[in-house]
Design a protein around this motif. Structure first.
Motif, PDB file in Angstrom:
ATOM      1  N   PHE A 178     -17.472  11.478   4.685  1.00 36.78           N
ATOM      2  CA  PHE A 178     -16.352  10.529   4.837  1.00 36.78           C
ATOM      3  C   PHE A 178     -16.314   9.764   6.141  1.00 36.78           C
ATOM      4  O   PHE A 178     -15.518   8.859   6.289  1.00 36.78           O
ATOM      5  CB  PHE A 178     -14.999  11.213   4.688  1.00 36.78           C
ATOM      6  CG  PHE A 178     -14.913  12.043   3.473  1.00 36.78           C
ATOM      7  CD1 PHE A 178     -15.005  11.440   2.233  1.00 36.78           C
ATOM      8  CD2 PHE A 178     -14.773  13.405   3.562  1.00 36.78           C
ATOM      9  CE1 PHE A 178     -14.935  12.198   1.087  1.00 36.78           C
ATOM     10  CE2 PHE A 178     -14.700  14.165   2.423  1.00 36.78           C
ATOM     11  CZ  PHE A 178     -14.780  13.570   1.179  1.00 36.78           C
ATOM     12  N   ALA A 179     -17.128  10.192   7.095  1.00 36.71           N
ATOM     13  CA  ALA A 179     -16.967   9.609   8.424  1.00 36.71           C
ATOM     14  C   ALA A 179     -16.987   8.091   8.364  1.00 36.71           C
ATOM     15  O   ALA A 179     -16.255   7.421   9.072  1.00 36.71           O
ATOM     16  CB  ALA A 179     -18.070  10.104   9.342  1.00 36.71           C
TER      17      ALA A 179
ATOM     18  N   ASP B 271     -16.490   5.921   5.640  1.00 39.08           N
ATOM     19  CA  ASP B 271     -15.700   5.036   4.789  1.00 39.08           C
ATOM     20  C   ASP B 271     -14.292   5.559   4.520  1.00 39.08           C
ATOM     21  O   ASP B 271     -13.816   5.619   3.411  1.00 39.08           O
ATOM     22  CB  ASP B 271     -16.430   4.734   3.478  1.00 39.08           C
ATOM     23  CG  ASP B 271     -16.530   5.931   2.574  1.00 39.08           C
ATOM     24  OD1 ASP B 271     -16.311   7.040   3.083  1.00 39.08           O
ATOM     25  OD2 ASP B 271     -16.804   5.749   1.388  1.00 39.08           O
ATOM     26  N   ALA B 272     -13.677   5.898   5.564  1.00 39.96           N
ATOM     27  CA  ALA B 272     -12.295   6.331   5.446  1.00 39.96           C
ATOM     28  C   ALA B 272     -11.459   5.234   4.814  1.00 39.96           C
ATOM     29  O   ALA B 272     -11.672   4.059   5.062  1.00 39.96           O
ATOM     30  CB  ALA B 272     -11.745   6.647   6.818  1.00 39.96           C
ATOM     31  N   ILE B 273     -10.550   5.664   3.983  1.00 40.65           N
ATOM     32  CA  ILE B 273      -9.586   4.694   3.462  1.00 40.65           C
ATOM     33  C   ILE B 273      -8.743   4.255   4.649  1.00 40.65           C
ATOM     34  O   ILE B 273      -8.160   5.063   5.347  1.00 40.65           O
ATOM     35  CB  ILE B 273      -8.669   5.354   2.411  1.00 40.65           C
ATOM     36  CG1 ILE B 273      -9.476   5.712   1.184  1.00 40.65           C
ATOM     37  CG2 ILE B 273      -7.511   4.430   2.068  1.00 40.65           C
ATOM     38  CD1 ILE B 273      -8.667   6.372   0.095  1.00 40.65           C
ATOM     39  N   ARG B 274      -8.723   2.999   4.869  1.00 38.96           N
ATOM     40  CA  ARG B 274      -7.934   2.516   5.981  1.00 38.96           C
ATOM     41  C   ARG B 274      -6.458   2.720   5.699  1.00 38.96           C
ATOM     42  O   ARG B 274      -6.005   2.555   4.583  1.00 38.96           O
ATOM     43  CB  ARG B 274      -8.230   1.036   6.220  1.00 38.96           C
ATOM     44  CG  ARG B 274      -9.659   0.813   6.652  1.00 38.96           C
ATOM     45  CD  ARG B 274     -10.214  -0.480   6.121  1.00 38.96           C
ATOM     46  NE  ARG B 274      -9.890  -0.713   4.727  1.00 38.96           N
ATOM     47  CZ  ARG B 274     -10.476  -0.072   3.718  1.00 38.96           C
ATOM     48  NH1 ARG B 274     -11.369   0.862   3.956  1.00 38.96           N
ATOM     49  NH2 ARG B 274     -10.149  -0.350   2.475  1.00 38.96           N
ATOM     50  N   ARG B 275      -5.760   3.094   6.705  1.00 38.56           N
ATOM     51  CA  ARG B 275      -4.335   3.332   6.513  1.00 38.56           C
ATOM     52  C   ARG B 275      -3.617   1.998   6.506  1.00 38.56           C
ATOM     53  O   ARG B 275      -3.342   1.427   7.528  1.00 38.56           O
ATOM     54  CB  ARG B 275      -3.784   4.206   7.640  1.00 38.56           C
ATOM     55  CG  ARG B 275      -3.020   5.415   7.107  1.00 38.56           C
ATOM     56  CD  ARG B 275      -2.443   6.183   8.237  1.00 38.56           C
ATOM     57  NE  ARG B 275      -1.142   5.693   8.581  1.00 38.56           N
ATOM     58  CZ  ARG B 275      -0.892   4.840   9.550  1.00 38.56           C
ATOM     59  NH1 ARG B 275      -1.847   4.350  10.286  1.00 38.56           N
ATOM     60  NH2 ARG B 275       0.350   4.484   9.801  1.00 38.56           N
ATOM     61  N   HIS B 276      -3.329   1.539   5.323  1.00 41.18           N
ATOM     62  CA  HIS B 276      -2.715   0.221   5.236  1.00 41.18           C
ATOM     63  C   HIS B 276      -1.230   0.285   5.440  1.00 41.18           C
ATOM     64  O   HIS B 276      -0.642  -0.547   6.083  1.00 41.18           O
ATOM     65  CB  HIS B 276      -2.935  -0.361   3.839  1.00 41.18           C
ATOM     66  CG  HIS B 276      -4.342  -0.282   3.400  1.00 41.18           C
ATOM     67  ND1 HIS B 276      -5.301  -1.079   3.960  1.00 41.18           N
ATOM     68  CD2 HIS B 276      -4.966   0.501   2.500  1.00 41.18           C
ATOM     69  CE1 HIS B 276      -6.470  -0.805   3.395  1.00 41.18           C
ATOM     70  NE2 HIS B 276      -6.290   0.156   2.506  1.00 41.18           N
TER      71      HIS B 276
ATOM     72  N   GLY C 129       1.082   3.049   6.014  1.00 44.89           N
ATOM     73  CA  GLY C 129       1.941   3.983   6.753  1.00 44.89           C
ATOM     74  C   GLY C 129       2.470   3.374   8.031  1.00 44.89           C
ATOM     75  O   GLY C 129       1.708   2.901   8.862  1.00 44.89           O
TER      76      GLY C 129
ATOM     77  N   GLU D 231     -15.340  -0.995   1.598  1.00 47.81           N
ATOM     78  CA  GLU D 231     -14.873  -0.252   0.440  1.00 47.81           C
ATOM     79  C   GLU D 231     -15.979  -0.019  -0.586  1.00 47.81           C
ATOM     80  O   GLU D 231     -15.790   0.668  -1.554  1.00 47.81           O
ATOM     81  CB  GLU D 231     -13.679  -0.953  -0.202  1.00 47.81           C
ATOM     82  CG  GLU D 231     -14.036  -2.134  -1.073  1.00 47.81           C
ATOM     83  CD  GLU D 231     -12.796  -2.936  -1.379  1.00 47.81           C
ATOM     84  OE1 GLU D 231     -12.892  -3.920  -2.090  1.00 47.81           O
ATOM     85  OE2 GLU D 231     -11.702  -2.552  -0.891  1.00 47.81           O
ATOM     86  N   GLY D 232     -17.116  -0.603  -0.362  1.00 50.96           N
ATOM     87  CA  GLY D 232     -18.200  -0.428  -1.322  1.00 50.96           C
ATOM     88  C   GLY D 232     -18.933   0.880  -1.113  1.00 50.96           C
ATOM     89  O   GLY D 232     -18.598   1.676  -0.248  1.00 50.96           O
TER      90      GLY D 232
ATOM     91  N   TYR E 174       0.818  -1.190   0.000  1.00 48.87           N
ATOM     92  CA  TYR E 174       0.000   0.000   0.000  1.00 48.87           C
ATOM     93  C   TYR E 174       0.860   1.252   0.000  1.00 48.87           C
ATOM     94  O   TYR E 174       2.045   1.203   0.354  1.00 48.87           O
ATOM     95  CB  TYR E 174      -0.934  -0.003   1.212  1.00 48.87           C
ATOM     96  CG  TYR E 174      -1.941  -1.121   1.135  1.00 48.87           C
ATOM     97  CD1 TYR E 174      -2.931  -1.087   0.159  1.00 48.87           C
ATOM     98  CD2 TYR E 174      -1.890  -2.196   2.009  1.00 48.87           C
ATOM     99  CE1 TYR E 174      -3.851  -2.121   0.064  1.00 48.87           C
ATOM    100  CE2 TYR E 174      -2.809  -3.225   1.916  1.00 48.87           C
ATOM    101  CZ  TYR E 174      -3.789  -3.182   0.942  1.00 48.87           C
ATOM    102  OH  TYR E 174      -4.690  -4.199   0.839  1.00 48.87           O
ATOM    103  N   SER E 175       0.223   2.332  -0.375  1.00 53.53           N
ATOM    104  CA  SER E 175       0.894   3.633  -0.383  1.00 53.53           C
ATOM    105  C   SER E 175       1.477   3.938   0.991  1.00 53.53           C
ATOM    106  O   SER E 175       0.796   3.795   2.011  1.00 53.53           O
ATOM    107  CB  SER E 175      -0.132   4.705  -0.766  1.00 53.53           C
ATOM    108  OG  SER E 175       0.380   5.969  -0.539  1.00 53.53           O
TER     109      SER E 175
END
Ligand code: ATP
Ligand code: ATP
Ligand code: MG
Ligand code: MG
Lengths: 275, 220, 404, 404, 220
Positions: free
Chosen positions: D392-393, D395-400, D402, D381-382, D42-43
């Protein structure tokens, strides 16, 4: 210029008398202001590092008096600026002398030698005249108080000159055969007046344009406070300190104001004629 | 003949005060005006935010007219203006006036130089958000170039200290003048040396601060 | 007409003289309010420039660009500001302010929009949480990874909830998972807030999963545009065909084909799976969303009918604009005549590309043949093991997109 | 041991104190001479940092990084230069010199390597032709499009024919066609010149078509590594599973599944297609490259055997490391018992995920379930059409990726 | 007393020649040394190419010691060095010597400032190619910062012309000196004005060239 309307009040009202000088750090100025203070005259010295400013400042009324120049310089200023600043008293004549580290006497100065001279207008011309008197060079048409280095007749001259800032003439001794050094710097530079190879004669009539003077705006010649200050300069304490500062070469003089004005008029006449 | 430090000390102290006074006002006024001029010089260039050939040319020429005039001549040249504004052409305030104008034009070039390398993409991003040009200048352009700008102003500060040494020409004071009049002109090397040391100490301090801030502003 | 963005013969020329580049060349195009419009095309085709005309970051050399009823080519900077305030933009090169923290970057458009400090803080918090950078809020861009920078750019573009969003390769630096999240969000803001979105992309996922319509650019021109499904399912232009083929990757490339033949020596065909390609007649089921015709079952049914055995060896069926699309490469085993009959049968309904058998391939490449167009010679993208490998003389990347 | 790059407990910490970031955390890894090694994750996972340790653009905080037998963490700059001269690098952010033309940028490493002017001109010409930028030779980078910049970066990295090539998202800004060309070239220089290539990527195409082995990074650690095929076919770690799932995109995401059910109301299953998953025994054919077991035919055969009708509705079979891999989602119609028997039968050979029927789905998502692990709740993610869309509350992109 | 232009003309012409001579040598020598110092100041900073705390500190302090010394004091202070090197402490060559040293230190700061904003990524790219640090400095760092550097040197040029006005102190010549001695000190405003005009013309020309080159070097 020269109208006194914008003049600051002359002492009584509590405003100090502003005197433009060049070299306020000299000891005698402190003695002088202390003496004046004892007499209830509040003197404020305004020090300039450049000769060019004190006359305009006086003329514009930002100064009450100035004391840094000789008549020759004042005349040049008045003519150039169509001004009428007036000498109200004399202080001294400082001889201009030639010094050298390398050569012990005038005769030792070799053909093609380089001499440093002050680069301000009047001192420069005076220095050229001194060198001419000393037989080191020849000026076109005999030279006068406005001569320039370019007036030197190269074929008839033994030396070349390099104009530098007045205070640098002493520093330049390391690089040149000899320097014409203003009196102000002689003592500071650690030179002895008696070591001079040559100097102009303070008591000759030719030296009269070089009488240093107190200058005021025209019309204020008779201000009593000013007159008192002129006198204070000639008190023993001040003269002694002043003499010390010049390495004992100062020749004090107290020509009256009208005589000074006469000399000034004469010089100005000459300058205007040349202009 | 050489005064001892008991006499000179207070004058030196006073000179320090005078220098700080002159320099801070000059850097404030001249520095601010210079920032404005410099930003305009940059922004009115072809292809930039406020592209304007007339303003650019006028400013560019004006800066080049003022800057090369030898400072003592400049002081005299602006004399009438000084008199009208400050009421006197001599003394510290008159010097400050002339220095501020000169500093403004000097700063203009320093600022311009430091803005030239700004990434145009960032400015574009701000434009795309609908930010006004003035806002972009204040909140993007200047912050983005802050590190070199800080070094530029540190450089300027030293230039002003240097310039203030000429205050004596018109009856002003300050450290530079003190060094020249009490030291240099009197061949008193001790005074010259000590005074120059004081100047250097001030400059060194300013540079330390400048470097530190520049480092902070770099965010790398 | 509900088009919110209209290009009318818009042209952008960079430079002048012989070096002039027509980055955008007489483009006339309408983007409807509330749609997600994809722009695809080879590198250098003029996609970024086209999009930058919308918010007038570049001024058109000629033609008109009408946004929300106003021709932005004629607006003064002050008027443009109002238009721009309603447009969010995600930049290809991120364009973050190095002098501001992550939070400062994201909060900047809010500041411009005049939000109160408190609202800003809350909003920035939400946005950063969404892009997964809450713990980097106080970091400066120089300390971020590529994907992190891009996420900051995304958060920043979304901050003021703009009504038009321009996304220039918005997910190019992101991992697929994060990309999905971002796309889901874009889809949602489009669907629920009616935000018009223009996406430039070269990522199939992006077009596939969110674009309603696409335009294909080449040499500054829009060479083809229409519903995303139609463009992908039946690309008309040669460049589009090549682009679609290499984008979908559902057909084996020459070297893959070589390996497939090795494993599967029988006759192979590639069958296009497309919505609406009814195979036969009675066989296609239609439901509310769209026909399921052409999907694998027909192939399976056909196999059964013709008594041919099939192995699916390659291919994919995916969705474009929420409709199924793809192709399957099948190895056929059985009687030759039966196979021929099967192929003829399939051809009546959809595109079939006959790959022949291992020993006598009917053509070498399928990658650039889409929609039943005749086979063509390889354009050289495969391996040529005999070529001078670092010499390149023989397999230069063809310049697809660069305008003269 | 022929490993050309070895990380031994290599760690890179940025900053200090509470804000310290362990970008690379105790990585021990060997990269063999001549292989193409993929790094995915992940990023922000630390991929770029890891690769930058190789040519010592970052110095490891602790541990060793051995390149060609030399520990680069201990080398002085002058010695490093020799090591670096043999390593080409394509940067994620391109890092082109704005002061040089395209030709100047590409020629720069040749100048460093001491090539003659004439050789340089020829070589630059070849390289530019390869990347399709011949006509931009005298342009400056500021005038290039994103993809054009990246191509300059690629040409520059290849210029001196280095023996190790580090490619950090080397094709992220390129269109798929150009990407294919670049990948083909990388594959060729690897195969023919034995160049060791380390590719960081988030593009499935890249891993799929060129990587022999891959490492998966998360939070600075390499959590999994091995042959590309194995990692993709049987990801062990949870993060890898999710990454692979979203990378492959061969399984329907929840919203796709919703639409599929709409069209296909019958029982649906997703069958993993994997090399070596022999279905039954006598059925699997093995050839030189690898077993073809588990490819579609087995499903088809099983369908036939159990008398169940099937429609392939989604999925894809592609190649990873030149071996087939993927999954097919099939709608089954027929007798319930027969279907159950079929599923049981298939399960013996491969992974089958039962999606149930439209009215009673056995679970909502398949995207994050790989390799037969039990179904889990959606990770969000859907689309959630009811959620506050710009809020956004939920469905935040989970921090994979960092690191702390 | 006011000499006419037939006398002054040749001196003015000679002054132009002298100024050009002094300025070009100073910008050559001082500018080059300054480039070296400036690059070192930048590169020896923490985190940069030649990171070296000792060199950085020494240079940083040295620059700050030299720069703030009033130029006339500086000329005298370096006198012994000048004497040893040039053989004389007066005249144009002595001034050039002092100016070159001063210019070197001034330039150092200008250069440093203009390098600070360089994109570290580009330097990294060059490092990754195995380029030596010296080569990177010469072929990457400086070219990348060329546009602001050119503006910096234009700025410097004007600063040097300004500085050269003080040449008269130690027997040098040039336009600035001519303006002061023949114009300003003699209250001859015509001479002052004309001379300043000549200076401005030279500066304007230099700036035009500088702007043009900077624009070329920007490549945007
Ligand atoms: N110079 C730096 N200072 C501080 N932190 C840094 C620095 N460089 C990178 N990081 C941090 O280290 C972590 C790993 O960064 P890295 O660039 O290696 O990620 P990545 O895996 O390449 O991500 P991406 O796919 O987004 O490029 C990130 O959290 C990033 O913020
Ligand atoms: N400022 C400029 N000056 C000159 N030419 C430019 C400029 N900007 C872009 N171009 C040229 O215009 C063409 C289109 O560029 P653009 O950036 O629009 O391409 P793109 O389709 O976005 O490509 P990519 O996918 O690589 O980002 C390119 O050939 C590019 O070199
Ligand atoms: Mg682009
Ligand atoms: Mg990275």
């Amino acid at each position: 210029g020269g109208d006194g309307d914008t003049a600051v009040a002359s002492g009584e009202s509590g405003d100090p008398i502003k005197i433009g000088v060049v070299g306020a750090s000299e000891d005698y100025w402190k003695i002088f202001t202390d003496l004046a203070a004892e007499e209830g005259i509040d003197v404020e010295l305004v020090n300039f590092t450049d000769y060019t400013q004190p006359n305009p400042a006086l003329s514009q009324g930002q100064l009450d008096l100035n004391q840094f120049q000789h008549l020759q310089y004042l005349a040049a200023y008045n003519v150039a600026n169509d001004d009428d600043l007036t000498p109200i008293g004399a202080t001294a004549i400082y001889p201009l002398a030639l010094y050298s580290k390398e050569h012990a006497s005038l005769e030792d100065i070799p053909e093609g030698a380089e001499i440093a001279i002050p680069n301000d207008e009047t001192n420069q011309a005076r220095a050229l005249l001194v060198l001419q008197d000393a037989g080191l060079l020849t000026l076109e048409n005999g030279g006068d108080s406005t001569s320039l280095p370019s007036d030197i007749v190269a074929e008839e001259s033994k030396v070349t000159v390099t104009p530098v800032a007045a205070e640098q003439t002493a520093v330049a001794l390391n690089s040149v055969d000899a320097s014409i050094i203003n009196n102000d710097f002689v003592a500071d530079a650690g030179l002895e007046p008696e070591d001079a190879l040559y100097q102009d004669q303070a008591d000759s009539p030719a030296a009269r344009p070089y009488i240093n003077v107190w200058v005021a705006r025209s019309g204020e010649e008779d201000n009593e406070t000013f007159q008192r200050l002129v006198e204070l300069y000639h008190t023993a304490e001040v003269e002694e300190a002043s003499s010390q500062a010049s390495g004992g070469t100062a020749v004090f003089t107290d020509n009256p104001a009208d005589e000074l004005q006469g000399i000034l008029d004469e010089i100005e006449g000459n300058l205007a004629a040349q202009g | 003949m050489n005064r001892d430090w008991s006499t000179l000390g207070p004058i030196l102290l006073e000179s320090v005060r005078e220098t700080l006074y002159m320099v801070s006002i000059t850097i404030g006024v001249g520095g601010f005006l210079g920032l404005v001029f410099g930003v305009l010089l940059y922004a009115t260039r072809k292809g930039n935010l406020l592209q304007n050939a007339v303003v650019f040319t006028v400013l560019n020429v004006a800066v080049n007219i003022v800057r090369p005039i030898p400072f003592i001549i400049f002081i005299t040249a602006v004399g009438p203006l000084t008199l009208a504004t400050i009421g006197t052409t001599i003394g510290n305030n008159a010097v400050i006036f002339a220095m501020s104008i000169m500093a403004a034009f000097v700063t203009a070039r320093i600022v311009e130089q430091n803005l030239v390398a700004t990434d145009p993409g960032v400015i574009e991003a701000a434009r795309a958000m609908g930010a006004s040009r003035l806002r972009i200048i204040v909140t993007v352009l200047i912050p983005e170039a802050l590190a070199p700008l800080i070094l530029g102003y540190t450089f300027l500060l030293i230039g002003i200290i240097d310039m203030s040494a000429l205050a004596g020409y018109v009856g002003g004071g300050g450290l530079g003048n003190f060094a020249i009049v009490y030291g240099y002109q009197r061949f008193n090397w001790e005074v010259t040396f000590v005074t120059v040391l004081v100047i250097i100490a001030i400059v060194q301090l300013a540079q330390l601060l400048g470097n530190w801030f520049a480092r902070k502003a770099l965010h790398r | 007409m509900t088009s919110v963005i209209s290009f009318r013969d818009a042209t952008k020329v960079f430079g002048g003289g012989p070096d002039a580049v027509r980055a955008v060349d007489s483009v006339t195009l309408d983007i409807a309010r509330g749609e997600i419009f994809g722009v695809i095309g080879y590198s250098g085709a003029g996609k970024s420039t086209l999009v930058r005309l919308i918010n007038a970051l570049e001024t058109a050399t000629s033609g008109q660009v009408i946004v929300d009823g106003q021709d932005v080519t004629t607006l003064r900077e002050a008027e443009l500001r109002k238009v721009r305030a309603g447009i969010g933009m995600i930049f290809q090169q991120f364009n973050l302010m190095n002098s501001r923290t992550v939070a400062g970057n994201v909060g900047y458009p809010l500041k411009v929009a005049g939000w109160s400090k408190q609202d800003r803080r809350r909003r920035v918090g939400e946005l950063l949480e969404f892009v997964g950078l809450t713990d980097k809020a106080r970091s400066y861009p120089a300390k971020l990874s590529g994907g992190q920078k891009q996420r900051v750019g995304i958060a920043r573009a979304l901050a003021t909830s703009p009504s038009i969003l321009l996304a220039d390769e918005a997910t190019s630096a992101l991992d697929p998972d994060t990309t999905q999240d971002v796309l889901a969000l874009l889809r949602r803001v489009n669907r629920e807030l009616g935000v018009t979105i223009v996406v430039i992309t070269h990522e199939m996922d992006v077009v596939r999963s969110i674009a309603h319509r696409v335009a294909v650019m080449e040499h500054g021109k829009v060479i083809e545009h229409g519903r995303a499904y139609d463009v992908f399912a039946a690309p008309r232009e040669r460049a589009t065909q090549r682009f679609v083929a290499s984008t979908l990757q559902d057909r084996p490339s020459p070297d893959v084909l070589d390996r497939l033949r090795h494993r599967h020596p029988g006759r192979m065909i590639t069958v296009t799976v497309r919505e609406g390609d009814g195979y036969g007649t009675g066989d296609s089921r239609v439901d509310g969303v769209g026909g399921s015709g052409g999907s694998g079952v027909d192939v399976l049914a056909a196999l059964r009918r013709h008594g041919v055995d099939g192995t699916i060896v390659f291919g994919g069926i995916t969705e474009i604009d929420e409709r199924p699309f793809g192709s399957l490469t099948v190895e056929l085993t059985g009687d030759d005549a039966a196979i021929d009959a099967l192929i003829a049968d399939l051809r009546r309904a959809t595109d079939v590309h006959d790959l022949g058998i291992g020993d006598a391939p009917s053509d070498r490449t399928t990658a650039d043949v889409v929609g039943g167009s005749p086979p063509e010679a390889s354009t050289g993208e495969g391996d040529e093991p005999d070529a001078d490998p670092y010499g390149f003389a023989m397999d230069a990347i063809r310049r697809h997109g660069g305008p003269r």
